[in-house]
Design a protein around this motif. Structure first.
Motif, PDB file in Angstrom:
ATOM      1  N   ALA A   1       0.402  -1.048   0.140  1.00  0.00           N
ATOM      2  CA  ALA A   1      -0.439   0.209  -0.292  1.00  0.00           C
ATOM      3  C   ALA A   1       0.549   1.643  -0.217  1.00  0.00           C
ATOM      4  CB  ALA A   1      -1.245  -0.457   1.162  1.00  0.00           C
ATOM      5  N   GLY A   2       1.394   0.770   0.462  1.00  0.00           N
ATOM      6  CA  GLY A   2       2.956   2.249   1.109  1.00  0.00           C
ATOM      7  C   GLY A   2       3.305   2.505  -0.385  1.00  0.00           C
TER       8      GLY A   2
ATOM      9  N   PHE B   1       2.901  15.451  -2.690  1.00  0.00           N
ATOM     10  CA  PHE B   1       3.372  15.417  -1.538  1.00  0.00           C
ATOM     11  C   PHE B   1       3.360  14.733  -0.706  1.00  0.00           C
ATOM     12  CE2 PHE B   1       6.132  18.840  -4.280  1.00  0.00           C
ATOM     13  CZ  PHE B   1       7.589  18.510  -4.551  1.00  0.00           C
ATOM     14  N   VAL B   2       2.232  15.610   0.470  1.00  0.00           N
ATOM     15  CA  VAL B   2       1.780  14.337   1.279  1.00  0.00           C
ATOM     16  C   VAL B   2       1.992  12.697   0.810  1.00  0.00           C
ATOM     17  CG1 VAL B   2      -0.178  13.984   3.286  1.00  0.00           C
ATOM     18  CG2 VAL B   2       0.693  16.382   2.612  1.00  0.00           C
ATOM     19  N   ALA B   3       1.024  12.161   0.033  1.00  0.00           N
ATOM     20  CA  ALA B   3       1.175  11.025  -0.542  1.00  0.00           C
ATOM     21  C   ALA B   3       2.703  10.433  -0.087  1.00  0.00           C
ATOM     22  CB  ALA B   3       0.752  11.106  -1.680  1.00  0.00           C
ATOM     23  N   VAL B   4       3.699  11.210  -0.591  1.00  0.00           N
ATOM     24  CA  VAL B   4       4.187  10.268  -1.168  1.00  0.00           C
ATOM     25  C   VAL B   4       5.389  10.234   0.266  1.00  0.00           C
ATOM     26  CG1 VAL B   4       7.459  10.744  -1.659  1.00  0.00           C
ATOM     27  CG2 VAL B   4       5.435  11.187  -3.384  1.00  0.00           C
ATOM     28  N   ILE B   5       5.299  11.236   1.324  1.00  0.00           N
ATOM     29  CA  ILE B   5       6.065  11.189   2.327  1.00  0.00           C
ATOM     30  C   ILE B   5       4.835   9.872   2.890  1.00  0.00           C
ATOM     31  CG2 ILE B   5       5.746  11.950   4.815  1.00  0.00           C
ATOM     32  CD1 ILE B   5       6.357  14.818   3.048  1.00  0.00           C
ATOM     33  N   ALA B   6       3.558   9.997   2.792  1.00  0.00           N
ATOM     34  CA  ALA B   6       2.586   9.197   3.129  1.00  0.00           C
ATOM     35  C   ALA B   6       3.133   7.475   3.084  1.00  0.00           C
ATOM     36  CB  ALA B   6       1.532   9.362   3.439  1.00  0.00           C
ATOM     37  N   GLY B   7       3.140   7.688   2.256  1.00  0.00           N
ATOM     38  CA  GLY B   7       3.842   6.296   0.862  1.00  0.00           C
ATOM     39  C   GLY B   7       4.626   5.376   1.936  1.00  0.00           C
ATOM     40  N   THR B   8       5.800   6.563   2.260  1.00  0.00           N
ATOM     41  CA  THR B   8       7.392   6.078   2.704  1.00  0.00           C
ATOM     42  C   THR B   8       7.290   5.814   3.858  1.00  0.00           C
ATOM     43  OG1 THR B   8       8.601   7.305   1.088  1.00  0.00           O
ATOM     44  CG2 THR B   8       9.393   6.723   3.064  1.00  0.00           C
TER      45      THR B   8
ATOM     46  N   LEU C   1       4.562   4.841   5.234  1.00  0.00           N
ATOM     47  CA  LEU C   1       3.191   3.279   5.562  1.00  0.00           C
ATOM     48  C   LEU C   1       4.476   2.336   5.060  1.00  0.00           C
ATOM     49  CD1 LEU C   1       0.866   2.118   5.655  1.00  0.00           C
ATOM     50  CD2 LEU C   1       0.100   3.074   3.233  1.00  0.00           C
ATOM     51  N   ALA C   2       4.696   1.708   4.088  1.00  0.00           N
ATOM     52  CA  ALA C   2       6.363   1.228   3.582  1.00  0.00           C
ATOM     53  C   ALA C   2       7.249   0.636   5.223  1.00  0.00           C
ATOM     54  CB  ALA C   2       6.575   1.201   1.880  1.00  0.00           C
ATOM     55  N   VAL C   3       7.534   1.676   5.804  1.00  0.00           N
ATOM     56  CA  VAL C   3       9.069   0.966   6.574  1.00  0.00           C
ATOM     57  C   VAL C   3       7.548   1.336   7.951  1.00  0.00           C
ATOM     58  CG1 VAL C   3      10.317   1.522   4.943  1.00  0.00           C
ATOM     59  CG2 VAL C   3       9.253   3.997   7.188  1.00  0.00           C
TER      60      VAL C   3
END
Length: 174
Positions: free
Chosen positions: A89-90, A152-159, A161-163
């Motif tokens: 998902a991230g 940009f929020v999605a990139v930060i949140a995705g990162t 979430l992935a970790v």
């Protein structure tokens, strides 16, 4: 070779996968007018959205491109979250950020209509048509910036979430 792989920490493949996803997505978020390979993927869904929603009238058809460009990766994120696969998902949230950045750049471009369009005709610019029709062309920059901020929020949140699972404290395993 198998000895080397056996010594790798369990999280190493995830780090490599996340790094590759960031390498593909971040440049298109930072410079959305130069979206790279993933921009072509987004374009396919964008154009499909126009076709799929053309039955719903002109406004929805025009919005359909940008909506589908964003809803397809958002749907993939939701599917992975449903399966409780936060890492996937991230990673897919990075794609969502890329898609949002492309839409933000497209919105910002509405007054000037400088971005290349597949029709080659600047009068077919979706957001120029929409915002002109709503007498809101002056809002293009603000709306585009807001959409880019969401990217940009999605990139930060995705990162994050992935970790997430790798950052959680785990009891020592025997």
């Amino acid at each position: 070779m198998s000895g080397l792989l056996a010594r790798w920490p369990a999280w190493a493949p995830r780090v490599l996968g996340l790094s590759a996803a960031l390498w593909v997505t971040v440049p298109g978020v930072v410079r959305p007018a130069e979206p790279g390979v993933l921009g072509n993927v987004n374009l396919i869904f964008h154009e499909a959205g126009h076709v799929l929603l053309m039955w719903a009238g002109e406004t929805v058809t025009l919005l359909g491109g940008s909506l589908t460009q964003v809803l397809v990766p958002a749907g993939c994120v939701a599917a992975f979250l449903w399966r409780r696969d936060r890492f996937s998902a991230g990673v897919v949230t990075l794609w969502l950020g890329h898609a949002l950045a492309g839409v933000g750049a497209y919105i910002q471009d509405a007054p000037q209509r400088n971005l290349p369009l597949i029709t080659g005709d600047p009068d077919t610019h979706d957001w120029w048509q929409l915002l002109s029709g709503w007498n809101a062309l002056g809002a293009a920059d603000s709306l585009g910036r807001f959409t880019l901020a969401l990217a940009f929020v999605a990139v930060i949140a995705g990162t994050l979430l992935a970790v997430w699972d790798d950052l959680q404290e785990r009891p020592d395993e025997p």
